[in-house]
Design a protein around this motif. Structure first.
Motif, PDB file in Angstrom:
ATOM      1  N   ARG A 104      30.961   5.138 -22.268  1.00 41.75           N
ATOM      2  CA  ARG A 104      31.222   3.861 -22.951  1.00 41.75           C
ATOM      3  C   ARG A 104      29.966   2.993 -22.987  1.00 41.75           C
ATOM      4  O   ARG A 104      29.747   2.263 -23.936  1.00 41.75           O
ATOM      5  N   HIS A 105      29.135   3.066 -21.941  1.00 41.52           N
ATOM      6  CA  HIS A 105      27.947   2.222 -21.851  1.00 41.52           C
ATOM      7  C   HIS A 105      26.719   3.054 -21.465  1.00 41.52           C
ATOM      8  O   HIS A 105      26.122   2.834 -20.405  1.00 41.52           O
ATOM      9  N   PRO A 106      26.296   3.976 -22.314  1.00 38.20           N
ATOM     10  CA  PRO A 106      25.160   4.836 -21.938  1.00 38.20           C
ATOM     11  C   PRO A 106      23.842   4.084 -21.778  1.00 38.20           C
ATOM     12  O   PRO A 106      22.996   4.498 -20.980  1.00 38.20           O
ATOM     13  N   ASN A 107      23.664   2.989 -22.489  1.00 38.40           N
ATOM     14  CA  ASN A 107      22.426   2.222 -22.341  1.00 38.40           C
ATOM     15  C   ASN A 107      22.292   1.685 -20.918  1.00 38.40           C
ATOM     16  O   ASN A 107      21.196   1.621 -20.369  1.00 38.40           O
ATOM     17  N   TYR A 108      23.413   1.322 -20.299  1.00 39.02           N
ATOM     18  CA  TYR A 108      23.356   0.801 -18.939  1.00 39.02           C
ATOM     19  C   TYR A 108      23.078   1.907 -17.927  1.00 39.02           C
ATOM     20  O   TYR A 108      22.525   1.640 -16.859  1.00 39.02           O
ATOM     21  N   VAL A 109      23.448   3.136 -18.256  1.00 39.87           N
ATOM     22  CA  VAL A 109      23.063   4.281 -17.426  1.00 39.87           C
ATOM     23  C   VAL A 109      21.542   4.419 -17.471  1.00 39.87           C
ATOM     24  O   VAL A 109      20.893   4.626 -16.440  1.00 39.87           O
ATOM     25  N   ALA A 110      20.970   4.274 -18.669  1.00 37.12           N
ATOM     26  CA  ALA A 110      19.511   4.343 -18.813  1.00 37.12           C
ATOM     27  C   ALA A 110      18.831   3.232 -18.021  1.00 37.12           C
ATOM     28  O   ALA A 110      17.824   3.470 -17.338  1.00 37.12           O
ATOM     29  N   VAL A 111      19.370   2.036 -18.086  1.00 35.71           N
ATOM     30  CA  VAL A 111      18.799   0.900 -17.346  1.00 35.71           C
ATOM     31  C   VAL A 111      18.845   1.164 -15.836  1.00 35.71           C
ATOM     32  O   VAL A 111      17.856   0.950 -15.131  1.00 35.71           O
ATOM     33  N   ALA A 112      19.984   1.630 -15.353  1.00 35.30           N
ATOM     34  CA  ALA A 112      20.121   1.899 -13.918  1.00 35.30           C
ATOM     35  C   ALA A 112      19.163   3.002 -13.470  1.00 35.30           C
ATOM     36  O   ALA A 112      18.508   2.877 -12.426  1.00 35.30           O
ATOM     37  N   ALA A 113      19.069   4.059 -14.260  1.00 35.99           N
ATOM     38  CA  ALA A 113      18.173   5.172 -13.908  1.00 35.99           C
ATOM     39  C   ALA A 113      16.724   4.711 -13.896  1.00 35.99           C
ATOM     40  O   ALA A 113      15.970   5.009 -12.958  1.00 35.99           O
ATOM     41  N   GLU A 114      16.336   3.975 -14.918  1.00 34.98           N
ATOM     42  CA  GLU A 114      14.962   3.492 -14.988  1.00 34.98           C
ATOM     43  C   GLU A 114      14.658   2.518 -13.840  1.00 34.98           C
ATOM     44  O   GLU A 114      13.588   2.580 -13.231  1.00 34.98           O
ATOM     45  N   GLY A 115      15.599   1.639 -13.545  1.00 33.75           N
ATOM     46  CA  GLY A 115      15.400   0.642 -12.494  1.00 33.75           C
ATOM     47  C   GLY A 115      15.260   1.243 -11.111  1.00 33.75           C
ATOM     48  O   GLY A 115      14.592   0.680 -10.242  1.00 33.75           O
ATOM     49  N   LEU A 116      15.854   2.386 -10.903  1.00 32.81           N
ATOM     50  CA  LEU A 116      15.697   3.095  -9.642  1.00 32.81           C
ATOM     51  C   LEU A 116      14.427   3.945  -9.658  1.00 32.81           C
ATOM     52  O   LEU A 116      13.649   3.951  -8.710  1.00 32.81           O
ATOM     53  N   ALA A 117      14.206   4.653 -10.766  1.00 34.15           N
ATOM     54  CA  ALA A 117      13.124   5.636 -10.833  1.00 34.15           C
ATOM     55  C   ALA A 117      11.732   5.020 -10.975  1.00 34.15           C
ATOM     56  O   ALA A 117      10.787   5.499 -10.341  1.00 34.15           O
ATOM     57  N   LEU A 118      11.579   4.001 -11.811  1.00 31.60           N
ATOM     58  CA  LEU A 118      10.247   3.449 -12.057  1.00 31.60           C
ATOM     59  C   LEU A 118       9.561   2.987 -10.768  1.00 31.60           C
ATOM     60  O   LEU A 118       8.407   3.346 -10.531  1.00 31.60           O
ATOM     61  N   PRO A 119      10.231   2.251  -9.896  1.00 31.47           N
ATOM     62  CA  PRO A 119       9.561   1.875  -8.639  1.00 31.47           C
ATOM     63  C   PRO A 119       9.273   3.091  -7.750  1.00 31.47           C
ATOM     64  O   PRO A 119       8.237   3.151  -7.095  1.00 31.47           O
ATOM     65  N   LEU A 120      10.190   4.059  -7.746  1.00 37.89           N
ATOM     66  CA  LEU A 120      10.029   5.208  -6.860  1.00 37.89           C
ATOM     67  C   LEU A 120       8.944   6.175  -7.315  1.00 37.89           C
ATOM     68  O   LEU A 120       8.508   7.009  -6.525  1.00 37.89           O
TER      69      LEU A 120
ATOM     70  N   GLY B 218       7.368  11.346  -6.799  1.00 39.31           N
ATOM     71  CA  GLY B 218       6.749  10.644  -7.924  1.00 39.31           C
ATOM     72  C   GLY B 218       6.934  11.356  -9.248  1.00 39.31           C
ATOM     73  O   GLY B 218       7.359  10.753 -10.237  1.00 39.31           O
ATOM     74  N   TRP B 219       6.618  12.650  -9.283  1.00 42.75           N
ATOM     75  CA  TRP B 219       6.736  13.380 -10.556  1.00 42.75           C
ATOM     76  C   TRP B 219       8.192  13.552 -10.976  1.00 42.75           C
ATOM     77  O   TRP B 219       8.513  13.501 -12.160  1.00 42.75           O
ATOM     78  N   THR B 220       9.078  13.707  -9.995  1.00 41.53           N
ATOM     79  CA  THR B 220      10.512  13.776 -10.318  1.00 41.53           C
ATOM     80  C   THR B 220      10.966  12.466 -10.950  1.00 41.53           C
ATOM     81  O   THR B 220      11.703  12.463 -11.947  1.00 41.53           O
ATOM     82  N   MET B 221      10.510  11.349 -10.401  1.00 43.59           N
ATOM     83  CA  MET B 221      10.905  10.046 -10.932  1.00 43.59           C
ATOM     84  C   MET B 221      10.272   9.779 -12.300  1.00 43.59           C
ATOM     85  O   MET B 221      10.883   9.110 -13.140  1.00 43.59           O
ATOM     86  N   VAL B 222       9.084  10.316 -12.565  1.00 46.22           N
ATOM     87  CA  VAL B 222       8.502  10.198 -13.908  1.00 46.22           C
ATOM     88  C   VAL B 222       9.425  10.874 -14.918  1.00 46.22           C
ATOM     89  O   VAL B 222       9.684  10.336 -16.012  1.00 46.22           O
ATOM     90  N   VAL B 223       9.950  12.038 -14.564  1.00 44.10           N
ATOM     91  CA  VAL B 223      10.889  12.744 -15.452  1.00 44.10           C
ATOM     92  C   VAL B 223      12.137  11.888 -15.697  1.00 44.10           C
ATOM     93  O   VAL B 223      12.616  11.783 -16.829  1.00 44.10           O
TER      94      VAL B 223
ATOM     95  N   ASP C 287       0.822  -1.207   0.000  1.00 45.64           N
ATOM     96  CA  ASP C 287       0.000   0.000   0.000  1.00 45.64           C
ATOM     97  C   ASP C 287       0.862   1.266   0.000  1.00 45.64           C
ATOM     98  O   ASP C 287       0.680   2.169   0.805  1.00 45.64           O
ATOM     99  N   ARG C 288       1.812   1.297  -0.961  1.00 45.40           N
ATOM    100  CA  ARG C 288       2.723   2.435  -1.058  1.00 45.40           C
ATOM    101  C   ARG C 288       1.969   3.649  -1.576  1.00 45.40           C
ATOM    102  O   ARG C 288       1.250   3.577  -2.573  1.00 45.40           O
ATOM    103  N   PRO C 289       2.167   4.794  -0.941  1.00 41.00           N
ATOM    104  CA  PRO C 289       1.471   6.007  -1.379  1.00 41.00           C
ATOM    105  C   PRO C 289       2.217   6.674  -2.546  1.00 41.00           C
ATOM    106  O   PRO C 289       3.411   6.452  -2.738  1.00 41.00           O
ATOM    107  N   PHE C 290       1.490   7.475  -3.279  1.00 41.57           N
ATOM    108  CA  PHE C 290       2.120   8.328  -4.291  1.00 41.57           C
ATOM    109  C   PHE C 290       2.521   9.620  -3.586  1.00 41.57           C
ATOM    110  O   PHE C 290       1.679  10.318  -3.029  1.00 41.57           O
ATOM    111  N   LEU C 291       3.806   9.910  -3.598  1.00 41.03           N
ATOM    112  CA  LEU C 291       4.330  11.139  -3.011  1.00 41.03           C
ATOM    113  C   LEU C 291       4.635  12.078  -4.168  1.00 41.03           C
ATOM    114  O   LEU C 291       5.601  11.843  -4.910  1.00 41.03           O
ATOM    115  N   PRO C 292       3.836  13.113  -4.368  1.00 40.42           N
ATOM    116  CA  PRO C 292       3.929  13.936  -5.585  1.00 40.42           C
ATOM    117  C   PRO C 292       5.323  14.448  -5.937  1.00 40.42           C
ATOM    118  O   PRO C 292       5.751  14.306  -7.091  1.00 40.42           O
TER     119      PRO C 292
END
Length: 175
Positions: free
Chosen positions: A119-135, A72-77, A64-69
């Motif tokens: 050298r590995h920008p796609n993995y930066v995207a993966v790491a950012a998404e993996g942290l941000a999407l749940p948050l 939440g909106w920062t992580m959507v960005v 029952d995690r709440p949406f913290l605006p």
């Protein structure tokens, strides 16, 4: 929760689009003598990324995690920025982009686009998404677990990829 579910499903659809591109690129690469490295860790990568999406939804619902605006909106960005970076990588690498590690002999190492700076920008995207999407919806346990497991997996993956690319001469291919 409905809009968050829609966001997670949109990311899942994006992942399916990636797999479609990767399958096309795999065929292209193998037809040109490409060789695959890192087959052993690929199933773990697929499982981890699938678990990320399932974990986002499960944790929000079960805990029952709440949406913290503000968060939440920062992580959507951040999620949108990660998707943008990922597709910039895909576009820059063209047929050389893949979810697998496949190297085609004779093709130059791409150093244009985001590869000019990382050298590995796609993995930066993966790491950012993996942290941000749940948050986006406060699923901090999923964010932490994914980030830790992804760091371990990326250490293996990057070593594998760097080894496979080690024989490719760095030629500037700007796009």
């Amino acid at each position: 929760m409905i809009w968050y579910t829609a966001l997670v499903l949109a990311v899942a659809a994006e992942r399916l689009a990636e797999l479609t591109v990767a399958l096309r690129n795999t065929r292209w690469s193998l037809a040109r003598g490409g060789t695959e490295a890192g087959r052993a860790h690929y199933p773990a990568m697929v499982a981890l990324h699938t678990a990320l999406l399932a974990g986002c939804l499960a944790e929000v619902r079960l805990a029952d995690r709440p949406f913290l605006p503000l968060l939440g909106w920062t992580m959507v960005v951040v999620v949108v920025a990660a998707q943008t970076l990922r597709w910039w990588c895909i576009r820059t690498l063209g047929y050389q982009w893949n979810t697998r590690v496949i190297v085609v002999p004779g093709l130059p190492l791409v150093t244009g686009g985001p590869y000019r700076w990382l050298r590995h920008p796609n993995y930066v995207a993966v790491a950012a998404e993996g942290l941000a999407l749940p948050l986006v919806h406060g699923a901090w346990v999923t964010a932490v677990v994914f980030t830790v497991l992804n760091a371990v997996l990326m250490a293996v993956r990057i070593r594998c990829e760097d080894g496979a690319l080690g024989s490719v001469a760095a030629v500037d291919v700007r796009t």
